[in-house]
Design an enzyme around this catalytic site. Structure first.
Site, PDB file in Angstrom:
ATOM      1  N   HIS A 187       0.827  -1.203   0.000  1.00 11.25           N
ATOM      2  CA  HIS A 187       0.000   0.000   0.000  1.00 11.25           C
ATOM      3  C   HIS A 187       0.866   1.261   0.000  1.00 11.25           C
ATOM      4  O   HIS A 187       1.929   1.305   0.633  1.00 11.25           O
ATOM      5  CB  HIS A 187      -0.891   0.031   1.239  1.00 11.25           C
ATOM      6  CG  HIS A 187      -2.137  -0.802   1.118  1.00 11.25           C
ATOM      7  ND1 HIS A 187      -3.052  -0.624   0.113  1.00 11.25           N
ATOM      8  CD2 HIS A 187      -2.616  -1.813   1.890  1.00 11.25           C
ATOM      9  CE1 HIS A 187      -4.054  -1.482   0.272  1.00 11.25           C
ATOM     10  NE2 HIS A 187      -3.807  -2.220   1.335  1.00 11.25           N
ATOM     11  N   CYS A 243       0.541   2.728  -4.813  1.00  4.92           N
ATOM     12  CA  CYS A 243      -0.169   3.943  -5.220  1.00  4.92           C
ATOM     13  C   CYS A 243       0.625   5.190  -4.848  1.00  4.92           C
ATOM     14  O   CYS A 243       1.412   5.184  -3.897  1.00  4.92           O
ATOM     15  CB  CYS A 243      -1.539   4.002  -4.544  1.00  4.92           C
ATOM     16  SG  CYS A 243      -2.731   2.823  -5.182  1.00  4.92           S
TER      17      CYS A 243
END
Length: 396
Positions: A187, A243
């Site tokens: 993440h 991301c």
């Protein structure tokens, strides 16, 4: 040469920020169940890069890039910038690495097992990258640290403390022409920039497995740990498959697929601000006119100043390269390739260099984007700690 990979199923399951830590709200994710993280026998990853048959894009088989063979990096000190006058008559300098010294690598894959917003491909990414580095670039397994959240040894779990400790190990005793490799799949997110070196006003972050208790790791800290200590001529190659990872290592020189240095897009910001001002004026909203013009001036000034500050404080004489899965403003996809869960960026990097090992930086960036382009909206980024000749051969 191993065969190329194929895209059998794509799911836009983003490596966005998980819920809980500071930063922007989490990005909604696909809640469909994932296949087992290790599809091979005995629960272990299959040998080599993810299996499959030749990749077929919208233009047919993926092949070697066009153009003449890329030259190797030059030896010796490279100078750039204006020569100072008076008693300080020296230019800024850096040195390309020949990658002939020691090799060390750190591969991190976090699936966030049994947590909300669990990912499917990150552990596979770390294992595949470890194997790829050994097969393609001559790294030894004993010189690679792998942190994944399926391991029983507490020292090998990607907690914040373990990740920072492993980063420090990676760059310890670094020498000119050593090759250091950092790979992160997990993440990623953003948080408010506090030191004015980000064009968009946000720092990029990664999330350890224990982020809910320990918090995230900010790009400024990763730069301070892994870039600042390196001597001239030492290579650090970083891959961020997460991301908002465009400038996750805070390297200030960002390059386009044309091999050109990117600058803040002040023209686009000016057009947007002027459009807002004209629209407000047409409505008779003088307050809106003032706000649009003020925002335009502030945005242009902030972007230019942030870029100047980043290059003044984050330029390094070492040879640091970062390949990131997307722009700072984008999400990065978790996918299923040939039946195995994997990150899109990790998959494309391995595929591109498996198909054509000898590529320049520009060719490799184009290759990675070409592989992802038909299926993904994300735009992988290339950044460097110094001005980069993108026509040179990529080595690690």
């Amino acid at each position: 040469m191993p065969s190329a990979l194929s895209i059998s199923l794509v799911t836009q399951h983003s490596y966005g920020p998980p819920p809980g830590p500071p930063g922007p709200p989490p990005i909604p994710m696909n809640s469909r169940p994932w296949p087992p993280p290790y599809p091979g026998p005995g629960g272990m990853p299959p040998p080599g890069p993810p299996p499959g048959h030749p990749y077929m894009g919208h233009t047919g088989n993926y092949g070697p890039p066009h153009g003449p063979p890329a030259p190797p990096p030059p030896s010796g000190t490279q100078h750039y910038g204006p020569q100072l006058q008076g008693s300080q008559q020296q230019q800024l300098s850096y040195q390309y690495s020949q990658c002939t010294g020691s090799k060390k690598a750190l591969c991190i894959g976090i699936n966030y097992l049994r947590q909300s917003n669990e990912l499917g491909g990150c552990i596979n990414d770390a294992r595949n990258m470890e194997r790829f580095l050994c097969e393609r670039f001559g790294y030894r397994r004993e010189d690679i640290v792998v942190l994944t959240d399926d391991q029983h040894d507490p020292r090998s779990v990607p907690t914040k403390a373990n990740i920072i400790r492993a980063m420090q190990w990676l760059v310890s005793d670094a020498k000119p022409h050593d090759s250091l490799f950092f790979h992160y799949s997990g993440h990623g997110g953003q948080t408010e920039d506090l030191d004015g070196d980000e064009d968009d006003g946000y720092d990029e972050v990664i999330y350890p497995v224990d982020f809910e208790k320990a918090g995230h790791i900010v790009d400024d800290d990763m730069h301070n740990i892994m870039v600042k200590p390196l001597p001239p001529g030492c290579r650090l190659t970083a891959i961020y498959d997460s991301c908002h990872s465009g400038t996750a290592l805070d390297l200030p020189y960002i390059y386009s697929t044309e091999g050109k240095l990117k600058e803040p897009n002040l023209a686009a910001e000016a057009a947007q601000g002027l459009f807002g001002a004209v629209t407000s004026y047409a409505r008779g909203d003088l307050g809106g006119v003032f706000t649009s013009v003020n925002t335009l001036f502030k945005s242009a000034t902030t972007g230019r100043n942030a870029t100047q500050r980043a290059r003044a404080t984050k330029t390094s004489p070492a040879d640091c390269i970062s390949w990131s899965g997307c722009k700072d403003s984008q999400t990065s996809a978790d996918a299923v390739e040939a039946g195995a869960a994997t990150g899109a960026m990790s998959y494309a990097f391995i595929l591109a260099l498996t198909q054509q090992p000898q590529q320049s930086y520009q060719q490799l960036l184009v290759s990675i984007r070409s592989i992802l382009g038909p299926k993904y909206a994300q735009r992988p980024q290339l950044s460097c700690s110094h001005p980069l000749d993108t026509s040179l051969l990529f080595i690690a």
